[in-house]
Design a protein around this motif. Structure first.
Motif, mmCIF file in Angstrom:
data_model
loop_
_atom_site.group_PDB
_atom_site.id
_atom_site.type_symbol
_atom_site.label_atom_id
_atom_site.label_comp_id
_atom_site.label_asym_id
_atom_site.label_seq_id
_atom_site.Cartn_x
_atom_site.Cartn_y
_atom_site.Cartn_z
ATOM 1 N N VAL A 11 74.514 -60.236 -116.213
ATOM 2 C CA VAL A 11 73.854 -60.551 -117.230
ATOM 3 C C VAL A 11 72.764 -60.358 -117.334
ATOM 4 O O VAL A 11 71.781 -60.528 -116.804
ATOM 5 C CB VAL A 11 74.717 -61.669 -118.529
ATOM 6 N N GLN A 88 70.566 -68.239 -121.343
ATOM 7 C CA GLN A 88 71.933 -69.016 -122.206
ATOM 8 C C GLN A 88 71.361 -70.125 -122.588
ATOM 9 O O GLN A 88 72.384 -70.817 -123.076
ATOM 10 C CB GLN A 88 72.657 -69.350 -120.670
ATOM 11 N N SER A 289 76.407 -62.972 -140.804
ATOM 12 C CA SER A 289 77.055 -63.229 -139.348
ATOM 13 C C SER A 289 77.399 -64.848 -138.522
ATOM 14 O O SER A 289 78.439 -64.029 -137.705
ATOM 15 C CB SER A 289 75.396 -63.505 -138.350
ATOM 16 N N TYR A 293 80.549 -62.814 -135.768
ATOM 17 C CA TYR A 293 79.998 -62.335 -134.156
ATOM 18 C C TYR A 293 78.802 -63.933 -134.277
ATOM 19 O O TYR A 293 78.086 -63.871 -133.055
ATOM 20 C CB TYR A 293 79.900 -61.744 -133.612
ATOM 21 N N GLU A 295 75.208 -64.686 -132.384
ATOM 22 C CA GLU A 295 73.768 -64.602 -131.720
ATOM 23 C C GLU A 295 74.601 -64.413 -130.951
ATOM 24 O O GLU A 295 73.980 -63.095 -129.895
ATOM 25 C CB GLU A 295 73.684 -65.837 -131.753
ATOM 26 N N GLN A 296 76.185 -63.689 -131.034
ATOM 27 C CA GLN A 296 76.969 -62.709 -129.633
ATOM 28 C C GLN A 296 76.046 -61.401 -130.201
ATOM 29 O O GLN A 296 76.422 -61.183 -131.521
ATOM 30 C CB GLN A 296 78.244 -63.291 -129.618
ATOM 31 N N GLU A 297 76.127 -60.910 -129.158
ATOM 32 C CA GLU A 297 75.664 -59.058 -128.971
ATOM 33 C C GLU A 297 76.866 -58.305 -128.529
ATOM 34 O O GLU A 297 77.138 -59.214 -127.506
ATOM 35 C CB GLU A 297 74.773 -58.793 -128.244
ATOM 36 N N ARG A 298 77.523 -57.727 -129.530
ATOM 37 C CA ARG A 298 78.102 -57.025 -129.235
ATOM 38 C C ARG A 298 78.571 -55.072 -128.660
ATOM 39 O O ARG A 298 78.859 -54.711 -129.753
ATOM 40 C CB ARG A 298 79.645 -56.904 -130.337
ATOM 41 N N ALA A 304 73.065 -58.927 -132.163
ATOM 42 C CA ALA A 304 72.666 -60.852 -132.851
ATOM 43 C C ALA A 304 72.696 -59.933 -133.689
ATOM 44 O O ALA A 304 71.492 -60.116 -134.566
ATOM 45 C CB ALA A 304 72.695 -61.420 -131.739
ATOM 46 N N ASN A 305 73.401 -61.963 -134.647
ATOM 47 C CA ASN A 305 73.060 -61.655 -135.904
ATOM 48 C C ASN A 305 73.256 -60.592 -137.144
ATOM 49 O O ASN A 305 72.728 -60.119 -138.305
ATOM 50 C CB ASN A 305 71.330 -62.448 -136.216
#
Length: 320
Positions: A11, A88, A289, A293, A295-298, A304-305
């Motif tokens: 990460v 994290q 959001s 998903y 707060e996850q960044e995809r 995020a959001n």
């Protein structure tokens, strides 16, 4: 979950700084096994001081079988930070095991006492071959070192660490829930504004917070939890940018998506909104959001959001 595979999580994150270190004694030392290190001990006044050279017979650090709770970051030879536990939001726990090679990360952990901060240089080739048992990724140069920055919070037995881990995870879940509730209010205002701008009439809102507009009512059975449903969909952002479509997906031969409704196989917004529809319906779903998903960044196309729009067709409802 207390696995040494937690050492490697690729990460990208910010550098973990060793706060308030005494830079007047910033020397690195090297053990007889080839581990390069400097360890800072926190004094009563809160400042850190380089402990100097650690004697081989020093047994004050963590021992095999114990678990070290720590914040850790590490970077490659080009100073690219590959992982930072602080990003994290919680420390990581790693059990101390038998060293897998001379100059290993396990040896580094055994040099740390609670409260210590350490910087360690570990040979990348040996780390991947003997500790991780994985091929070395291309962004790490063969023959180079990885530099680890570690702040030891606690050194405990596995039993104590498991209790702490459960408590930390519970606290993280509670904090995430609070953030999600706040974000849901923010997203709700944005969706209401979007409905006005797009002149989408007859929008309805589920109890959880998904807005849906039935553009073509279905005449088949009402979908409900436990049903096997088949859905064609197109996913876009509110700005209209298309992200994916089941009708244009060669990986799935452009076939509709099939899943069991209400079983957590899809995002919460789908599980909720599709239960409002009958077989044959066409509808637009506007999913806040926290019900997508969160707060996850995809990837770069879905930060995020992200509020998501789905234009769907409920092709089939198979009652179970």
């Amino acid at each position: 979950m207390l696995s040494k595979t937690k050492f490697l999580l690729p990460v990208l994150a910010g550098v973990l700084a060793l706060q308030a270190c005494n830079n007047n004694n910033d020397e690195f030392y090297t053990t007889a096994d080839g581990l390069t290190y400097k360890i800072f001990e926190q004094k009563e006044n809160g400042e850190y001081e380089n402990k100097g050279k650690v004697a081989p017979e020093d047994s004050t650090g963590a021992k095999i079988g114990q678990v070290v709770t720590m914040h850790m970051s590490y970077k490659n030879a080009e100073d690219s930070v590959l992982f930072d536990s602080r990003k994290q939001g919680m420390p990581i726990m790693i059990p101390v095991m038998e060293p897998s090679f001379k100059g290993s990360l396990e040896q580094a952990l055994m040099m740390l006492s609670p409260g210590d901060s350490g910087v360690f240089k570990v040979n990348a080739d040996s780390l991947f071959a003997k500790t991780f048992g994985q091929p070395m990724p291309p962004f790490i140069k063969p023959g180079s070192d990885l530099t680890f920055f570690i702040k030891a919070e606690k050194v405990q037995s596995r039993e104590q660490a498991m209790v702490d881990q459960q408590q930390m995870m519970q606290e993280q879940m509670q904090q995430a829930q609070v953030r999600a509730e706040k974000q849901l209010k923010v997203d709700d205002e944005k969706i209401q504004q979007y409905l006005k701008e797009q002149n989408l009439p007859n929008a309805q809102k589920t109890e959880s917070g998904v807005y849906y507009v039935v553009t073509e009512p279905g005449k088949g059975p009402q979908a409900s939890a436990g049903d096997q449903v088949t859905v064609h969909y197109t996913l876009t952002h509110l700005d209209g940018k298309e992200l994916e479509s089941s009708r244009n997906n060669p990986m799935n031969n452009n076939q509709p998506f099939q899943f069991t409704l209400g079983q957590g196989q899809v995002i919460k917004g789908w599980d909720d909104a599709i239960q409002q529809l009958k077989e044959g319906s066409k509808a637009t779903l506007l999913v806040p959001s926290p019900l997508a998903y969160g707060e996850q960044e995809r990837g770069p196309d879905m930060p995020a959001n992200s509020i998501l729009r789905f234009d769907i067709e409920l092709m089939n409802v198979e009652k179970q």
